[in-house]
Design a protein around this motif. Structure first.
Motif, mmCIF file in Angstrom:
data_model
loop_
_atom_site.group_PDB
_atom_site.id
_atom_site.type_symbol
_atom_site.label_atom_id
_atom_site.label_comp_id
_atom_site.label_asym_id
_atom_site.label_seq_id
_atom_site.Cartn_x
_atom_site.Cartn_y
_atom_site.Cartn_z
ATOM 1 N N GLU A 107 0.830 -1.205 0.000
ATOM 2 C CA GLU A 107 0.000 0.000 0.000
ATOM 3 C C GLU A 107 0.869 1.262 0.000
ATOM 4 O O GLU A 107 0.407 2.346 -0.337
ATOM 5 C CB GLU A 107 -0.925 0.028 1.229
ATOM 6 N N ARG A 108 2.119 1.083 0.422
ATOM 7 C CA ARG A 108 3.014 2.244 0.549
ATOM 8 C C ARG A 108 3.781 2.490 -0.739
ATOM 9 O O ARG A 108 4.115 3.624 -1.068
ATOM 10 C CB ARG A 108 3.981 1.954 1.705
ATOM 11 N N SER A 149 -2.417 6.672 -10.445
ATOM 12 C CA SER A 149 -3.143 7.749 -9.772
ATOM 13 C C SER A 149 -3.697 7.321 -8.420
ATOM 14 O O SER A 149 -4.327 8.110 -7.737
ATOM 15 C CB SER A 149 -4.248 8.287 -10.673
ATOM 16 N N LYS A 150 -3.394 6.086 -8.038
ATOM 17 C CA LYS A 150 -3.719 5.717 -6.664
ATOM 18 C C LYS A 150 -2.878 6.557 -5.688
ATOM 19 O O LYS A 150 -3.313 6.896 -4.594
ATOM 20 C CB LYS A 150 -3.432 4.217 -6.461
ATOM 21 N N CYS A 151 -1.677 6.872 -6.132
ATOM 22 C CA CYS A 151 -0.771 7.639 -5.262
ATOM 23 C C CYS A 151 -0.357 8.985 -5.842
ATOM 24 O O CYS A 151 0.118 9.850 -5.122
ATOM 25 C CB CYS A 151 0.495 6.836 -4.977
ATOM 26 N N HIS A 152 -0.440 9.112 -7.168
ATOM 27 C CA HIS A 152 -0.006 10.357 -7.802
ATOM 28 C C HIS A 152 -1.199 11.022 -8.483
ATOM 29 O O HIS A 152 -2.182 10.354 -8.803
ATOM 30 C CB HIS A 152 1.075 10.074 -8.841
ATOM 31 N N SER A 153 -1.064 12.310 -8.761
ATOM 32 C CA SER A 153 -2.115 12.955 -9.551
ATOM 33 C C SER A 153 -2.038 12.422 -10.979
ATOM 34 O O SER A 153 -0.964 12.037 -11.456
ATOM 35 C CB SER A 153 -1.937 14.472 -9.527
ATOM 36 N N LYS A 154 -3.182 12.378 -11.624
ATOM 37 C CA LYS A 154 -3.221 11.923 -13.018
ATOM 38 C C LYS A 154 -2.273 12.741 -13.875
ATOM 39 O O LYS A 154 -1.599 12.219 -14.758
ATOM 40 C CB LYS A 154 -4.656 12.045 -13.568
ATOM 41 N N VAL A 162 -9.568 9.598 -4.402
ATOM 42 C CA VAL A 162 -8.866 9.682 -5.690
ATOM 43 C C VAL A 162 -7.382 9.321 -5.590
ATOM 44 O O VAL A 162 -6.798 8.811 -6.553
ATOM 45 C CB VAL A 162 -9.028 11.076 -6.368
ATOM 46 N N THR A 163 -6.743 9.594 -4.461
ATOM 47 C CA THR A 163 -5.335 9.185 -4.279
ATOM 48 C C THR A 163 -5.193 8.507 -2.913
ATOM 49 O O THR A 163 -4.552 9.038 -2.002
ATOM 50 C CB THR A 163 -4.376 10.402 -4.360
ATOM 51 N N PRO A 164 -5.779 7.323 -2.779
ATOM 52 C CA PRO A 164 -5.796 6.658 -1.474
ATOM 53 C C PRO A 164 -4.399 6.367 -0.923
ATOM 54 O O PRO A 164 -4.200 6.352 0.290
ATOM 55 C CB PRO A 164 -6.569 5.362 -1.726
ATOM 56 N N GLY A 165 -3.432 6.142 -1.836
ATOM 57 C CA GLY A 165 -2.069 5.858 -1.396
ATOM 58 C C GLY A 165 -1.487 7.038 -0.622
ATOM 59 O O GLY A 165 -0.926 6.875 0.465
ATOM 60 N N ILE A 166 -1.622 8.234 -1.174
ATOM 61 C CA ILE A 166 -1.134 9.438 -0.491
ATOM 62 C C ILE A 166 -1.838 9.581 0.849
ATOM 63 O O ILE A 166 -1.205 9.823 1.884
ATOM 64 C CB ILE A 166 -1.422 10.705 -1.331
#
Lengths: 375, 375, 375
Positions: free
Chosen positions: B187-188, B244-249, C43-47
């Motif tokens: 998840e990280r 985009s789960k962690c970054h902006s699109k 939208v960015t669950p990781g962050i």
């Protein structure tokens, strides 16, 4: 918090520890082990802490048990030799003495590669690993001497790595090493000691046929005497015994025989490289000629191809062969037995084929250039 | 202690396990699974132990469930094929068949590189990885078949590594791989399957545009048919969905477009190397000339630059191009998409520029030498 | 299960979290931190998840605390600069500004190597690491900003690796790195920060004498001004202070002085390579001649050997020197101080000796070929 623990240790645990250790003292003049500790837990807390966590500490083996006395320990390069460890660890020392580890320093000192580099930097290179002959703490790192640490592949890998003997890299890129890395479970996948030091033996040559620095096809023993075919077969059988814990005997044998073939193929390629260079030498096209070079430390004014070839002051074409034999062929065949396709192929076989291309074309160019110059 | 556990197992747990498994038997002739185990926990304890810890064991999937019967299992190179696994794992097999993994062995067998090396050693090289077409246990290692192990980056990295496809090394040297290594938390930071096999799909080509062995700029599907621009755009969008789960699109798109540009730059450098060699060939300066070489296994008597170029028996200048295209260009562009600056630059782009220097000067020298020889 | 946790979070924990954070808001216009979170945990669950696990979250430091407001955060390449972090972390910022890290981006932008590569791909290469000047999250990775992660050797190793500065590889192959890997205990073996950032200092140049990109023997400070002998001696003493936590001062000093000698030997070899090329240049045998090349971005139409030498568009012999100075010499001397025999020797010293063989023979061949062409 740590400050508190230190105080706790000084006033409560340390005296009781010393009391425990006291009756175990074996030196002729009774030395108070607290003498070292009182000072060293302050000036070298890392050493002290490691020892405090060791089985030695629990069993009352303290500074002077190994270092004899304070004066001896503080002298330049004071070391504890295997013989000292062997006073308690008798079987381990006896096993160790059967292994190539126990002749590592002596053999290094007669190698051309060692003799060919400046004295002042040998310490940083060769001696840092070959000292294993004189230091049990090459594997059982000071001052914890953890058996768990010594049994892990990283202990072996601190020396068995790099371009000319990438055992660590080959293991880590094999399926064996991958599964061990992920599970850290020696029942699930083998680590170095599983195959090479099974059942805790300290003779690291178990089940393998020794070769001098792994560069010859012949199989020799610790005295460099060739081993009989029967002895080689016996060792193969021993190794298959290890494999068959997880694999069928048939499968294990197939895999090792396949590695035998890979080894054979690598050495054949090597011979083709050697032939091309020997022809060029006959034609007098090696630059600088052997007669105008510094002599080889052990072989004198001779062109040496393969062990004990040096990488210093030779011609370019010999240098190409050096990397072919010392880096690439060793990866081919050692990786064959360690089951790492990346090392056997991409970093081994493919590189050898490219070395051969370069050597052959270099030979041809030396000829062409020479013919022109003679015109 | 272990002895005690074994005895405990034999007398208490083993019969109860067999009782559990009993009713689940599905083979036509009822086979007692205890038959295999009684023997194999002694002769191959590693296999037995791994299986005993597996979900298979808990669910009553035992030796003969997969190996059919004892005779089949003990025959040479007895293997369990994906079709067998697919009897239970239907979706996984269907997904797998959409992936390039499922054609890995067949494609290997028509490659010049495979055909160009001795039969007896192909097993140690190519087949060890390409067998994935026929073995689910390439990733789900035997006999635990742990999903956790198969999902880790090390499972993928046991094949996707080395000079010509260092996915493992590029990932490990990226920030993604670094954070995953430190946290072991998917998840990280992403691991391979996060981007390439999201949501448990076994179609490892999710979100990427396939290219044959990654050596052409064109994008093709499993049948080597070029993919439409619309399809490529769709896949890019799918991949950005993962990022985009962690970054902006916007950030994800910028990064992937930057990688597109890096890829383009690498292939442009490659073309400059190719041009220099093609000119030399037109001038008749390639040694050995193509007509005097062993023919290429699939391309015949032709000079092959880039895929499916071989590293055997070519000229030095072609060999320089081989490392440029096969090792260095692949690092440039694959590392571009895997965000490893060390591989994109030091081990990729810088090496390509140096390859180009060497190729161009070699071309000039061949010309000079040739002119001299014609005088 | 995860779905349940999300719902639990939304209805129970999130409002209470926001309540906690509420009173801590320090921005001029009060912004509801829930505004960002309501959307971004979807939208960015990781962050979101990383932040939720951070000390920041516990202390009420939320999105707008650092990103100012939503508009600023959503603009292209919105970044949080060290100055922002320094509003709370004052000492860390002050230390950081003393370190070379704090000038990493500016120095990169005036380097010939940077200026010599296409603009569109600099982002994937150089900037990904040199951005450290502008991003505390180079080490304290977003959005958890874990101190534990930043202190580990992998944080440093995400940039300090690869052919031209393999600090990571040298450390990992040293006994220090090996024991740390096995124990993960910074009291048992040092990691990067133990020696280079002791006691939490963010001045990573503690105890070492800086050199520009490590390529000159002279020792200079952050302004490239040579450091006095007294200052160098003071730093050596500081470093020995770190070593002596586990080693005797005498041993530590011996080891570092040995590394000094190794460094000196490496640079001497380098000079011999340089001399051979300078002679060839005087004889007018460099191809392509400097006058016919693209000028060096910072040095103009001059042959540059060693820093700031480029690897683009030079002659083959200069290229050989590039790998000698940039890859191999750096490994010799940096590895000397990091105690990795594999890097000092096999990947360093041996490679330099082979580079020297190649350079000298190449020089001789250029001469021979030239003489022929002048006939």
């Amino acid at each position: 918090m740590r400050c508190f623990l230190t105080i706790l240790f000084l006033f409560v645990m340390c005296p009781s520890l010393i009391m425990c250790i006291g009756p175990l003292k074996k030196t002729e003049e009774p030395i108070d082990p607290g003498f070292c500790m009182n000072c060293h837990q302050g000036v070298t807390p890392g050493i002290f802490q490691s020892w405090a966590e060791s089985k030695h500490a629990k069993k009352g083996v303290h500074c002077v048990s190994c270092h004899v006395d304070h004066q001896a320990a503080s002298e330049q390069k004071s070391m504890v030799f295997p013989e000292k460890c062997g006073e308690c660890h008798k079987k381990e020392l006896a096993d160790f003495r059967k292994s190539r580890h126990s002749i590592g320093f002596d053999r290094m000192r007669i190698q051309g590669e060692y003799l060919g580099i400046p004295q002042e930097i040998r310490a940083a290179f060769c001696e840092r690993c070959h000292i294993i002959q004189k230091r049990c703490n090459s594997c059982h790192t000071s001052h914890k001497f953890s058996v768990k640490e010594a049994r892990g592949p990283d202990a072996c890998g601190s020396c068995h790595l790099g371009p000319d003997h990438p055992h660590k890299e080959m293991y880590e890129t094999s399926l064996h090493g991958t599964i061990y890395k992920v599970t850290q479970d020696p029942e699930r996948a083998p680590r170095c000691v599983t195959c090479h030091m099974p059942n805790g033996t300290h003779d690291s040559s178990f089940g393998i046929a020794r070769g001098p620095a792994g560069t010859r096809t012949e199989v020799v023993d610790l005295k460099e005497v060739p081993i009989s075919e029967e002895e080689v077969a016996k060792r193969r059988k021993e190794m298959i015994g290890v494999c068959s814990k997880c694999h069928s005997k048939r499968f294990a044998q197939e895999q090792l025989e396949n590695a035998d073939q890979v080894k054979e193929e690598g050495f054949q390629l090597l011979e083709r490289g050697k032939e091309a260079i020997l022809e060029i030498e006959k034609e007098g096209l090696i630059f600088p000629p052997v007669t105008e070079r510094m002599p080889h430390p052990t072989e004198g004014r001779a062109m040496v191809l393969a062990d004990p070839q040096l990488y210093i002051g030779t011609s370019h074409i010999e240098r190409l062969f050096f990397t072919m034999f010392k880096f690439h062929n060793i990866r081919v065949w050692k990786s064959g037995y360690h089951f790492s396709p990346a090392y056997t192929h991409g970093q081994g076989w493919a590189e050898m084929q490219m070395d051969l291309i370069d050597i052959k074309e270099e030979a041809q160019k030396l000829r062409d250039l020479f013919k022109e110059m003679k015109k």
